[in-house]
Design an enzyme around this catalytic site. Structure first.
Site, PDB file in Angstrom:
ATOM      1  N   THR A 226     -26.054  -5.099  12.088  1.00  0.00           N
ATOM      2  CA  THR A 226     -26.313  -3.789  12.682  1.00  0.00           C
ATOM      3  C   THR A 226     -27.503  -3.906  13.637  1.00  0.00           C
ATOM      4  O   THR A 226     -28.067  -4.990  13.812  1.00  0.00           O
ATOM      5  CB  THR A 226     -26.653  -2.751  11.596  1.00  0.00           C
ATOM      6  OG1 THR A 226     -27.915  -3.118  11.022  1.00  0.00           O
ATOM      7  CG2 THR A 226     -25.585  -2.708  10.512  1.00  0.00           C
TER       8      THR A 226
ATOM      9  N   TYR B 140      16.292 -21.854  15.618  1.00  0.00           N
ATOM     10  CA  TYR B 140      17.548 -21.135  15.415  1.00  0.00           C
ATOM     11  C   TYR B 140      18.429 -21.853  14.402  1.00  0.00           C
ATOM     12  O   TYR B 140      18.503 -23.075  14.369  1.00  0.00           O
ATOM     13  CB  TYR B 140      18.296 -21.020  16.753  1.00  0.00           C
ATOM     14  CG  TYR B 140      19.810 -20.953  16.635  1.00  0.00           C
ATOM     15  CD1 TYR B 140      20.425 -19.789  16.165  1.00  0.00           C
ATOM     16  CD2 TYR B 140      20.607 -22.046  16.969  1.00  0.00           C
ATOM     17  CE1 TYR B 140      21.816 -19.733  16.048  1.00  0.00           C
ATOM     18  CE2 TYR B 140      21.989 -21.992  16.853  1.00  0.00           C
ATOM     19  CZ  TYR B 140      22.591 -20.834  16.391  1.00  0.00           C
ATOM     20  OH  TYR B 140      23.943 -20.768  16.270  1.00  0.00           O
TER      21      TYR B 140
ATOM     22  N   ALA C 173     -12.474  -5.034  -0.625  1.00  0.00           N
ATOM     23  CA  ALA C 173     -12.042  -6.100   0.281  1.00  0.00           C
ATOM     24  C   ALA C 173     -13.208  -6.777   1.007  1.00  0.00           C
ATOM     25  O   ALA C 173     -13.471  -7.965   0.795  1.00  0.00           O
ATOM     26  CB  ALA C 173     -11.034  -5.538   1.268  1.00  0.00           C
TER      27      ALA C 173
ATOM     28  N   CYS D 137      -4.410  -1.444  -0.736  1.00  0.00           N
ATOM     29  CA  CYS D 137      -3.127  -1.458  -0.020  1.00  0.00           C
ATOM     30  C   CYS D 137      -1.959  -1.488  -1.000  1.00  0.00           C
ATOM     31  O   CYS D 137      -0.837  -1.150  -0.634  1.00  0.00           O
ATOM     32  CB  CYS D 137      -3.055  -2.666   0.907  1.00  0.00           C
ATOM     33  SG  CYS D 137      -4.486  -2.802   1.982  1.00  0.00           S
TER      34      CYS D 137
ATOM     35  N   ARG E 214      -6.600   6.938  -2.325  1.00  0.00           N
ATOM     36  CA  ARG E 214      -7.600   6.023  -1.787  1.00  0.00           C
ATOM     37  C   ARG E 214      -8.053   5.039  -2.867  1.00  0.00           C
ATOM     38  O   ARG E 214      -8.318   3.888  -2.600  1.00  0.00           O
ATOM     39  CB  ARG E 214      -8.791   6.843  -1.270  1.00  0.00           C
ATOM     40  CG  ARG E 214      -9.925   6.049  -0.711  1.00  0.00           C
ATOM     41  CD  ARG E 214      -9.608   5.476   0.647  1.00  0.00           C
ATOM     42  NE  ARG E 214     -10.644   4.527   1.068  1.00  0.00           N
ATOM     43  CZ  ARG E 214     -10.477   3.608   1.997  1.00  0.00           C
ATOM     44  NH1 ARG E 214      -9.321   3.503   2.627  1.00  0.00           N
ATOM     45  NH2 ARG E 214     -11.429   2.779   2.320  1.00  0.00           N
TER      46      ARG E 214
ATOM     47  N   GLY F 106     -16.081  -3.861   7.288  1.00  0.00           N
ATOM     48  CA  GLY F 106     -14.965  -3.125   6.706  1.00  0.00           C
ATOM     49  C   GLY F 106     -14.818  -1.742   7.311  1.00  0.00           C
ATOM     50  O   GLY F 106     -15.176  -1.500   8.462  1.00  0.00           O
TER      51      GLY F 106
ATOM     52  N   ALA G  53     -22.956  -4.769   8.507  1.00  0.00           N
ATOM     53  CA  ALA G  53     -21.998  -3.737   8.097  1.00  0.00           C
ATOM     54  C   ALA G  53     -20.591  -4.266   8.343  1.00  0.00           C
ATOM     55  O   ALA G  53     -20.328  -4.887   9.379  1.00  0.00           O
ATOM     56  CB  ALA G  53     -22.221  -2.445   8.877  1.00  0.00           C
TER      57      ALA G  53
ATOM     58  N   GLY H 285      -7.293  -3.607   6.022  1.00  0.00           N
ATOM     59  CA  GLY H 285      -7.780  -4.583   5.042  1.00  0.00           C
ATOM     60  C   GLY H 285      -7.970  -5.962   5.650  1.00  0.00           C
ATOM     61  O   GLY H 285      -8.919  -6.676   5.310  1.00  0.00           O
TER      62      GLY H 285
END
Lengths: 448, 138
Positions: free
Chosen positions: A272, A425, A12, A44, A133, A281, A279, A300
């Site tokens: 970082t 509605y 991802a 996912c 995973r 995810g 970095a 995700g």
């Protein structure tokens, strides 16, 4: 000379980072390195292949080879990055054939994801404890089902545990869920909302044991049973869904600092503490919009948003990640559940005083035959009267309500404003007063 | 219309490994991107095409297509002089997603060296095999 961008990890957030980098810089040399055989697939979606809604694991591949080729992304799969040298700006990688290569980068994006977490339970070295995973994990579970497994114990009642449990029940297995905490979906829902989901799952035949810790895996070489809360539970299939832990080894070895959540520390550009190293995810942390505390949400949705920001920055653009609300939804049999912002329990942990309102209503006019129950819970900060969280559980229409409240939170809307919201509605589609608005009115009454 | 692993591969066209098709129309050649290409790029929002009168060269970029998440060069499947450019695609790039082989054509070219260059392209049978291999490698 062309800018060299290396992305470690190609799911991802990694693929998103690489495409965002390409959008900014048409001439950069962009390399993606992944240990997995398949790049750019949807983790996912794994439970839905097991459940049979999706025919094959291959169908989860979001980005076919043409995508990488057309974007001129150099994809190296089944290749392990063994070291990052931030001084020399190099990455060392070993491919499937065992060939070691050292690659130079101008910008580096670490998207190493997370690994399934296994607590130090007695007997955990025994064979036959599966997780979900990767595609390979999914294939193992599917194989076990095809080999005639009749029952499964799933350890952990988070999203993956429950979605996998539903899939296996749909495949005809008897499923027992064991959860250490007193409720299901503890990260996502408050206990009162989780109870509605739990009752639905139990009606569908899922056995749910909460408040019990897995103490031991029993069996000679292969696991045959677990001990949980002093009780022996036997099954044909054992799936650990204890959650995931940020995969930070490469970063740590390279001296890239972690943050307070033990995921990789980043700034608003997803960079970082080391210049030109980003970095994103499941391995990275980012601030929660409401508490401003660092979190590692491991969703995700967050992964791709972070990836897009980091990829643009890595290619010389300027882009900021605005923080995590951790909006999430799931569908379990015929019930949908969603969250955005903080739950009441999370607010309490952060010492935020709140007033809540929870309203049970219908997804269409009460008299309309397809109307299904829906419950909306609002979490409102007491002093500012701003909405800081919501949960929705119901038979339909959960996602867009979560999205609407997510926008409201991002725009710092007060509960007073939500109570005046102009909602749509028609008898087959909604009640005259949307339950979000009713929940807001309920909070206002409590604030009087 | 033949579908290979969910991707349309019409008969009678020639294909390049850069995801382009050509159709020989008398002494001219019409070209565009394949169904596989548009499905990989997804919602195309922008197409940058050259002007009529210009030259394209086999294997070299002549324009770009951009989707919400991706950007890619268009690589000419054959060499020649551009006679027509599909202006409709520039104003309605979604035609590349909706109808890549008919309404979504990109250029009409007067080929410079068609017979020799065809050797570098795939005919229908080869294109079917190639699409299969692509889908299997995923």
């Amino acid at each position: 000379m062309a800018r060299r961008v290396i992305v470690v990890g190609a799911n991802a957030s990694g693929v998103e980072a690489a495409s965002a980098a390409r959008k900014k810089d048409r001439t950069a040399e962009i390399t993606l390195i992944t240990l997995e055989k398949n790049a750019g697939y949807s983790r996912c979606g794994l439970p839905f292949v097991l459940g049979g809604q999706i025919p094959d694991f291959k169908d989860l591949i979001v980005y076919p080879p043409a995508f990488f080729q057309m974007l001129k992304l150099n994809l190296k799969n089944e290749t392990k990055v063994t070291a990052i040298n931030t001084k020399e700006k190099t990455v060392t990688a070993v491919d499937k054939a065992g060939t070691t290569e050292t690659l130079q980068y101008d910008s580096l994006v670490i998207a190493t994801g997370a690994d399934a977490f296994m607590p130090s339970i007695k007997g955990r070295e025994k064979q036959g404890i599966l997780s979900l995973r990767t595609i390979e994990d999914g294939e193992k579970i599917r194989q076990a089902v095809q080999n005639g497994a009749k029952s499964a114990v799933i350890m952990g009642a988070g999203l993956i545990g429950l979605e996998t449990g539903v899939a296996l029940i749909e495949r005809g297995l008897k499923v027992i869920i064991v959860e250490m905490l007193p409720q299901i979906l503890p990260q996502m829902l408050d206990a009162d909302m989780a109870k509605i989901v739990q009752e639905h799952l139990q009606e569908k035949g899922m056995v749910i044991v909460t408040g019990k810790t897995v103490e031991e895996f029993l069996g000679d070489d292969n696991v045959r049973a677990i001990m949980a809360g002093g009780e022996k539970i036997e099954a044909d299939l054992f799936i650990s869904a204890f959650g995931v832990r940020a995969n930070t080894k490469l970063a740590v070895d390279a001296g890239i600092p972690l943050g307070e959540t033990r995921a990789i520390k980043t700034n608003a550009r997803m960079e970082t503490d080391v210049k030109d190293v980003y970095a994103v995810g499941d391995c990275a942390e980012a601030p929660n919009v409401i508490t401003h505390k660092q979190v590692c949400s491991q969703l995700g949705t967050i992964a791709v948003r972070e990836g897009k920001v980091a990829g643009a920055n890595a290619a010389g653009d300027y882009s900021l990640f605005t923080g995590v609300l951790a909006s999430a939804v799931t569908k379990l049999f015929e019930i949908e559940a969603g969250v955005t912002g903080l739950t009441e329990a999370a607010a309490a942990r952060n010492r935020i005083e709140v007033v809540t309102g929870a309203i049970g209503s219908k997804t269409a006019a009460d008299y309309y035959p397809t109307a299904k129950p829906v419950k909306v819970k609002l979490v409102v900060e007491k002093e500012s009267q701003r909405i800081i969280g919501a949960q929705v559980v119901g038979g339909a229409e959960v996602t867009q309500r979560i999205n609407a409240i997510s926008f409201a939170i991002q725009k710092q809307m007060t509960v007073r404003e939500l109570a005046k919201a102009d909602t749509a509605y028609a008898p087959p589609l909604n009640e005259t007063w949307d339950p979000m608005v009713l929940a807001a009115e309920m909070v206002l009454m409590k604030l009087r | 219309m033949v579908k290979v692993e969910g991707y349309e591969v019409p008969e009678g066209l020639y294909y390049s490994k850069d995801f382009e098709w050509i159709k020989i129309e008398g002494d001219k050649v019409r070209m565009g991107v394949t169904d596989y290409a548009q499905k990989s790029l997804r919602e195309i929002v922008y197409a940058e095409l050259p002007s009529a009168g210009g030259e394209v060269k086999q294997g070299e970029p002549y324009g770009t297509v951009e989707s919400v998440k991706a950007v890619s060069d268009l690589i000419a499947a054959i060499s020649g002089t551009i006679e027509e450019v599909n202006g409709e695609v520039q104003s309605k790039p979604e035609l590349l997603n909706e109808d890549p082989y008919v309404k979504g054509w990109l250029l009409v070219v007067k080929p410079a060296n068609l017979q020799a260059e065809l050797a570098n392209l795939m005919d229908f049978a080869k294109a079917v095999e190639w699409h299969k291999a692509q889908a299997q490698s995923k």
